[in-house]
Design a protein around this motif. Structure first.
Motif, PDB file in Angstrom:
ATOM      1  N   ASP A 181      -3.409  -1.699  14.526  1.00 41.23           N
ATOM      2  CA  ASP A 181      -3.180  -1.707  13.087  1.00 41.23           C
ATOM      3  C   ASP A 181      -2.286  -2.902  12.755  1.00 41.23           C
ATOM      4  OD1 ASP A 181      -2.722  -1.216  10.446  1.00 41.23           O
ATOM      5  OD2 ASP A 181      -1.473   0.557  10.738  1.00 41.23           O
TER       6      ASP A 181
ATOM      7  N   LEU B  33      -0.912  -0.194   7.461  1.00 51.92           N
ATOM      8  CA  LEU B  33      -1.412   0.730   6.431  1.00 51.92           C
ATOM      9  C   LEU B  33      -2.494   1.659   6.975  1.00 51.92           C
ATOM     10  CD1 LEU B  33      -1.662  -1.800   3.467  1.00 51.92           C
ATOM     11  CD2 LEU B  33       0.140  -0.114   3.875  1.00 51.92           C
ATOM     12  N   ARG B  34      -2.698   1.638   8.270  1.00 51.17           N
ATOM     13  CA  ARG B  34      -3.662   2.522   8.930  1.00 51.17           C
ATOM     14  C   ARG B  34      -5.059   2.421   8.316  1.00 51.17           C
ATOM     15  NH1 ARG B  34      -0.035   8.051   9.848  1.00 51.17           N
ATOM     16  NH2 ARG B  34       1.644   7.028  11.032  1.00 51.17           N
ATOM     17  N   GLY B  35      -5.456   1.194   8.040  1.00 48.03           N
ATOM     18  CA  GLY B  35      -6.814   0.974   7.564  1.00 48.03           C
ATOM     19  C   GLY B  35      -7.001   1.060   6.071  1.00 48.03           C
ATOM     20  N   ARG B  36      -5.971   1.485   5.317  1.00 46.70           N
ATOM     21  CA  ARG B  36      -6.107   1.589   3.864  1.00 46.70           C
ATOM     22  C   ARG B  36      -5.984   0.202   3.226  1.00 46.70           C
ATOM     23  NH1 ARG B  36      -2.039   3.697   1.302  1.00 46.70           N
ATOM     24  NH2 ARG B  36      -0.573   3.471   3.053  1.00 46.70           N
ATOM     25  N   LEU B  37      -6.719  -0.013   2.163  1.00 40.45           N
ATOM     26  CA  LEU B  37      -6.568  -1.208   1.347  1.00 40.45           C
ATOM     27  C   LEU B  37      -5.903  -0.793   0.050  1.00 40.45           C
ATOM     28  CD1 LEU B  37      -9.992  -3.043   1.827  1.00 40.45           C
ATOM     29  CD2 LEU B  37      -7.799  -3.530   2.937  1.00 40.45           C
ATOM     30  N   ILE B  38      -4.900  -1.530  -0.372  1.00 43.37           N
ATOM     31  CA  ILE B  38      -4.149  -1.140  -1.557  1.00 43.37           C
ATOM     32  C   ILE B  38      -4.161  -2.262  -2.592  1.00 43.37           C
ATOM     33  CG2 ILE B  38      -2.648   0.363  -0.200  1.00 43.37           C
ATOM     34  CD1 ILE B  38      -0.471  -1.788  -0.402  1.00 43.37           C
ATOM     35  N   GLU B  39      -3.801  -1.901  -3.798  1.00 42.69           N
ATOM     36  CA  GLU B  39      -3.623  -2.888  -4.847  1.00 42.69           C
ATOM     37  C   GLU B  39      -2.150  -3.270  -4.857  1.00 42.69           C
ATOM     38  OE1 GLU B  39      -5.839  -3.314  -8.973  1.00 42.69           O
ATOM     39  OE2 GLU B  39      -4.218  -1.845  -9.103  1.00 42.69           O
TER      40      GLU B  39
ATOM     41  N   THR C 122      -1.859  -4.267   9.756  1.00 44.05           N
ATOM     42  CA  THR C 122      -1.327  -4.254   8.390  1.00 44.05           C
ATOM     43  C   THR C 122      -0.219  -3.231   8.205  1.00 44.05           C
ATOM     44  OG1 THR C 122      -2.911  -2.592   7.595  1.00 44.05           O
ATOM     45  CG2 THR C 122      -3.593  -4.914   7.505  1.00 44.05           C
TER      46      THR C 122
ATOM     47  N   GLY D 135      -4.840  -5.894   0.862  1.00 44.24           N
ATOM     48  CA  GLY D 135      -5.564  -5.493  -0.342  1.00 44.24           C
ATOM     49  C   GLY D 135      -5.609  -6.623  -1.347  1.00 44.24           C
TER      50      GLY D 135
END
Length: 539
Positions: A73, A77-83, A75, A154
């Motif tokens: 990982d 963020l564990r694979g999440r994409l954020i704004e 980022t 993201g």
């Protein structure tokens, strides 16, 4: 970043026009010729380019590719994409927590710090902020999406605000102010077309002389015409889906002195067209060259000719329907997908040999690239593994080098280290064609060993057959039988080599690894050479 993705170690200077490739040279150019480390890119002599740092063992480009594909990982963020808001981006501005934004996408570059050939200091210049402009200054050609896709956090959040009406001025409403006003309408190039029953002819009026550094690149594929005219720092483009079917070949003629380009294309069937075609993206636009996205075409490897024990001249044939001449001092980018990562490197074309005329026809369909293969590199082993008939993606000409400063020059001095020789090859030919003012061209080649010298036989033959050209070699690790110059670049050597006869006008070009170029330029300035008399091909 700006070295940010220097993508691979390089032994060149930044932007460079002289290109070379290898572990120790990250061919990552800025926007100048031969690249910063030669591999080609060019930068004004006053620019030092980006600095290269020694990477820790296990931190090469290939190591980064393996690490980024490891499944870790990167980022946080564990694979999440954020704004990401501007306020959130600004919080991540430290060495151990570094986010940056490129073209609206936010990346966590913390894991990349130790792999960056430009060092963490360069990356930190864009920590917690938008690094697009910094990135573009050094290597707008690098595919950062591919390099950093595992680091994607993201997208930047967009904020919609109503535009406030400016208060009326004393004379009424003030007109909106443009940060970068478009070119004057009367100064913009324009185009027209005419036809016969069998052909269509497109004519571009540049409305100025086309400089020696300018050129026309035409790509005709699948009924789509893409024409780019390079005019100094500006780029004019025509991009059309043609109205009817045409033959695959075309003819391009450029009138440099009158600023006129004519493209002639044969129709597949006789008849009259009611229009030239439908406009596509960027059609009829006049932009700064650096704001124009790179365009690649697939070229076929025709031959590989051995130059010495580790270097070859690669002959690449442009696709049918493409006309492209690379001006002297410009470089192109080669692109390849290596282990699912797009890698790009700059190289300066040479001619087929020193005996070949430098004034190639504008219809020339082949490019010749002199490339040194580094066994532990990333890009050059890939090129070396290609077979005749395989394809290589190649960009159009890039770089800021211009022949204009050579006007009225009587003595041209070329100082090249290693593959920093490549931009010098065509400069030598150009200088020898100028029989009016150019009285002497001298080349000083720096290499490690005698077998590393590029095109030595051709250089010696050229020197033997014309008293207007002289070449000397300097070896840092010579054999016992070597009787020529030895050592590294230093003051007394340059004082002896660079003579300034009374009434002469001198110009000096330098290309090689970054350290070589910076040291040499510094010594030349100490000897009284001005900025206007120097050019550093960043290699």
């Amino acid at each position: 970043m700006y070295a940010l993705l220097s993508l691979v170690p390089k032994g060149f200077l930044p932007n460079w026009g002289c290109l070379r490739s290898g572990n120790n040279m990250l061919n990552i150019p800025t926007q100048a010729f031969p690249a910063p480390g030669s591999q080609q890119r060019v930068a004004p002599s006053g620019q030092s380019g980006r600095n290269k740092v020694a990477l820790k063992p296990g931190h090469s480009l290939m190591d980064w590719i393996r690490f980024s594909k490891s499944g870790k990982d990167l980022t946080g963020l564990r694979g999440r994409l954020i704004e990401v808001t501007k306020e959130e981006l600004q919080k991540h501005n430290t060495r151990d927590d570094c986010w940056t934004c490129i073209r609206g996408m936010v990346y966590n570059v913390t894991p990349y710090m130790d792999y960056h050939p430009g060092g963490e200091e360069e990356l930190m210049k864009a920590a917690g902020m938008d690094g697009t402009d910094l990135f573009d200054q050094v290597h707008r050609w690098v595919n950062y999406e591919s390099m950093l896709k595992e680091c994607l956090v993201g997208r930047m959040a967009t904020i919609t605000t109503k535009a406030a009406m400016p208060p009326p001025s004393a004379m009424g409403l003030a007109p909106p102010q443009l940060l970068a006003p478009p070119p004057d309408k009367d100064s913009r190039p324009r185009y027209d077309w005419f036809q016969t029953d069998v052909a269509v002819h497109l004519v571009v009026y540049a409305k100025r002389k086309i400089p020696s550094s300018g050129c026309t690149i035409v790509d005709l594929k699948g009924g789509v015409l893409r024409l780019e005219v390079l005019l100094g720092k500006m780029s004019y483009m025509i991009h059309l889906s043609l109205a009817d079917e045409v033959e695959g070949n075309l003819e391009a003629n450029t009138g440099f002195s009158v600023g006129k380009i004519q493209i002639s294309i044969r129709k597949q069937a006789k008849g009259k067209w009611t229009s030239l075609g439908q406009p596509l993206e960027s059609h009829n636009t006049f932009l700064r060259k650096k704001d124009r996205a790179l365009y690649y075409r697939d070229c076929v490897l025709v031959s590989k000719t051995e130059v010495n024990h580790n270097s070859h001249v690669f002959r690449l044939q442009l696709p049918r329907g493409t006309v492209m001449h690379v001006p002297v001092g410009k470089h192109v980018y080669l692109k390849a997908l290596i282990k699912d990562t797009e890698v790009v490197r700059p190289y300066t074309p040479v001619d087929q040999s020193l005996a070949a005329a430098s004034h190639n026809s504008s219809q020339e369909s082949d490019l010749y690239l002199m490339i040194k293969v580094y066994p532990d590199g990333v890009f050059t082993p890939h090129l070396s593994s290609l077979h005749i008939g395989d394809c290589v993606s190649i960009s159009g000409p890039e770089g800021t080098f211009s022949l204009r400063p050579l006007h009225d020059v009587t003595h041209l001095y070329l100082l090249a280290a290693g593959t920093g020789f490549t931009p010098m090859a065509r400069l030598i030919q150009q200088a020898l064609q100028d029989t009016d003012t150019m009285r002497k061209t001298k080349l000083l080649c720096f290499n490690r060993r005698e077998e590393d010298i590029l095109w030595r036989c051709e250089l010696d033959d050229l020197a033997a057959n014309t008293d207007r050209f002289q070449v000397e070699y300097v070896l840092s690790d010579p054999c016992d039988s070597w009787s020529g110059r030895t050592g590294r670049v230093e003051e007394s050597m340059l004082e002896e080599f660079l003579t300034r006869p009374e009434g002469s006008k001198c110009y000096v070009c330098v290309c090689g690894p970054t350290a070589f170029t910076e040291i040499t330029i510094g010594l030349l300035k100490q000897q009284g050479f001005s900025e206007e008399e120097l050019h550093a091909f960043q290699g």
